[in-house]
Design a protein around this motif. Sequence first.
Motif, PDB file in Angstrom:
ATOM      1  N   ALA A 143      51.057  27.656   1.194  1.00 30.27           N
ATOM      2  CA  ALA A 143      50.232  27.456   0.002  1.00 30.27           C
ATOM      3  C   ALA A 143      48.946  28.283   0.086  1.00 30.27           C
ATOM      4  CB  ALA A 143      49.905  25.975  -0.171  1.00 30.27           C
ATOM      5  N   ARG A 144      48.352  28.355   1.264  1.00 24.44           N
ATOM      6  CA  ARG A 144      47.131  29.160   1.437  1.00 24.44           C
ATOM      7  C   ARG A 144      47.437  30.644   1.249  1.00 24.44           C
ATOM      8  NH1 ARG A 144      42.793  26.484   3.724  1.00 24.44           N
ATOM      9  NH2 ARG A 144      41.954  28.407   4.636  1.00 24.44           N
ATOM     10  N   VAL A 165      49.596  27.399 -11.914  1.00 24.46           N
ATOM     11  CA  VAL A 165      50.992  27.109 -12.255  1.00 24.46           C
ATOM     12  C   VAL A 165      51.967  28.105 -11.625  1.00 24.46           C
ATOM     13  CG1 VAL A 165      50.950  28.400 -14.429  1.00 24.46           C
ATOM     14  CG2 VAL A 165      52.562  26.513 -14.143  1.00 24.46           C
ATOM     15  N   ILE A 166      51.600  29.378 -11.571  1.00 24.22           N
ATOM     16  CA  ILE A 166      52.487  30.386 -10.986  1.00 24.22           C
ATOM     17  C   ILE A 166      52.658  30.125  -9.490  1.00 24.22           C
ATOM     18  CG2 ILE A 166      52.854  32.845 -10.585  1.00 24.22           C
ATOM     19  CD1 ILE A 166      53.026  32.036 -13.532  1.00 24.22           C
ATOM     20  N   GLN A 167      51.555  29.879  -8.809  1.00 21.62           N
ATOM     21  CA  GLN A 167      51.610  29.583  -7.377  1.00 21.62           C
ATOM     22  C   GLN A 167      52.407  28.308  -7.115  1.00 21.62           C
ATOM     23  OE1 GLN A 167      47.431  29.273  -6.723  1.00 21.62           O
ATOM     24  NE2 GLN A 167      47.083  31.485  -6.576  1.00 21.62           N
ATOM     25  N   GLU A 200      56.158  28.955  -7.448  1.00 21.20           N
ATOM     26  CA  GLU A 200      56.627  29.736  -6.304  1.00 21.20           C
ATOM     27  C   GLU A 200      56.768  28.859  -5.061  1.00 21.20           C
ATOM     28  OE1 GLU A 200      57.128  33.439  -5.772  1.00 21.20           O
ATOM     29  OE2 GLU A 200      57.715  33.042  -7.850  1.00 21.20           O
ATOM     30  N   LEU A 201      55.792  27.978  -4.818  1.00 25.54           N
ATOM     31  CA  LEU A 201      55.878  27.084  -3.657  1.00 25.54           C
ATOM     32  C   LEU A 201      57.033  26.108  -3.808  1.00 25.54           C
ATOM     33  CD1 LEU A 201      54.733  26.121  -0.965  1.00 25.54           C
ATOM     34  CD2 LEU A 201      53.237  24.560  -2.238  1.00 25.54           C
ATOM     35  N   ASP A 204      66.317  31.444  -8.989  1.00 31.54           N
ATOM     36  CA  ASP A 204      65.646  32.117 -10.092  1.00 31.54           C
ATOM     37  C   ASP A 204      64.956  31.081 -10.966  1.00 31.54           C
ATOM     38  OD1 ASP A 204      66.285  34.871  -9.692  1.00 31.54           O
ATOM     39  OD2 ASP A 204      68.334  34.444 -10.317  1.00 31.54           O
ATOM     40  N   VAL A 205      63.803  31.464 -11.512  1.00 28.31           N
ATOM     41  CA  VAL A 205      63.103  30.626 -12.481  1.00 28.31           C
ATOM     42  C   VAL A 205      63.461  31.124 -13.869  1.00 28.31           C
ATOM     43  CG1 VAL A 205      60.857  29.873 -13.348  1.00 28.31           C
ATOM     44  CG2 VAL A 205      61.220  30.154 -10.877  1.00 28.31           C
TER      45      VAL A 205
END
Length: 285
Positions: A57-58, A97-99, A102-103, A139-140
């Motif tokens: 996350a960092r 939201v993007i991060q 992805e996590l 995939d998103v």
Amino acid sequence: MRYTRFIKKNDIDKLELEVISQELRVYLTRLLDSRIPYDESETQVRIILLNKIINRARNLRGLPLYILEADDWGNYHPAEDGWHISEFEILFRRLNVIQCIELICELIQWEYFGIDELNELFEKENLSFRIIEQSGNLDVVVIPIDEIEETSNGSEHPNIRVLIKRMDDALKSDDYSAVLHASASIFETMAKDIVGIATVQNQTLKSFFGRYRKDSGLPNEILNFIIGTYENRNSIPLAGHGSTQTPNILKKEAVVLREMTVAFVKIEYTLYTEVIKESEDHNAK
């Protein structure tokens, strides 16, 4: 964040105005916590797993990694537990939201989450993306706005992307009262998410605006504009109720309102993550 593993480059802009509620972020934290070993015999394993997740996350946030160091016996100082627990509890809440998406995808790959269980949560929250697996890869997939609108009647969680699309459609059709109505709905949805407590979810914005003013990162001038917009919805003909009177909103005013609404949403969520970061930096001193 312009480099993503799971979100297609041309979908990043679409998802930047998506809102993953604080309620869902907290639930994901609790769900993830339940799937990391708690057994006393595996405490060393637990802190290593926490460290891996926290550092990922960092990394997504562009922050330095936290190096976990054991003593000569291979044990970790109790203070390490305290730091990792506090970092973990706010793991999802400090990501944009993007991060966050992805996590979530990486946690699926690490087998902490299942695709079906998450997609059920996304559908319940009326979010405009789903996660699929194709040939072993995740995939998103971003759902077209029109399809969300068709399935979101009576949803507990209005989708801000849908409301912005509705506002844009109203502007194109010269329905300036509908622009005002959509703007007020966007501000109310955003405020409920920022406050993030169950007691306000069924209240009107005006009834809990004092609490929102306290929790918001926006300056008072913008907050005054937001509550003014909400109040105007109830006084402008056709904006919040039926009327035989002619709406008195000019096109220029509607265009300005549209742009300011989108800008304030982006600013509010940017400030929200910055406030968390400042608190984190303060606690680290």
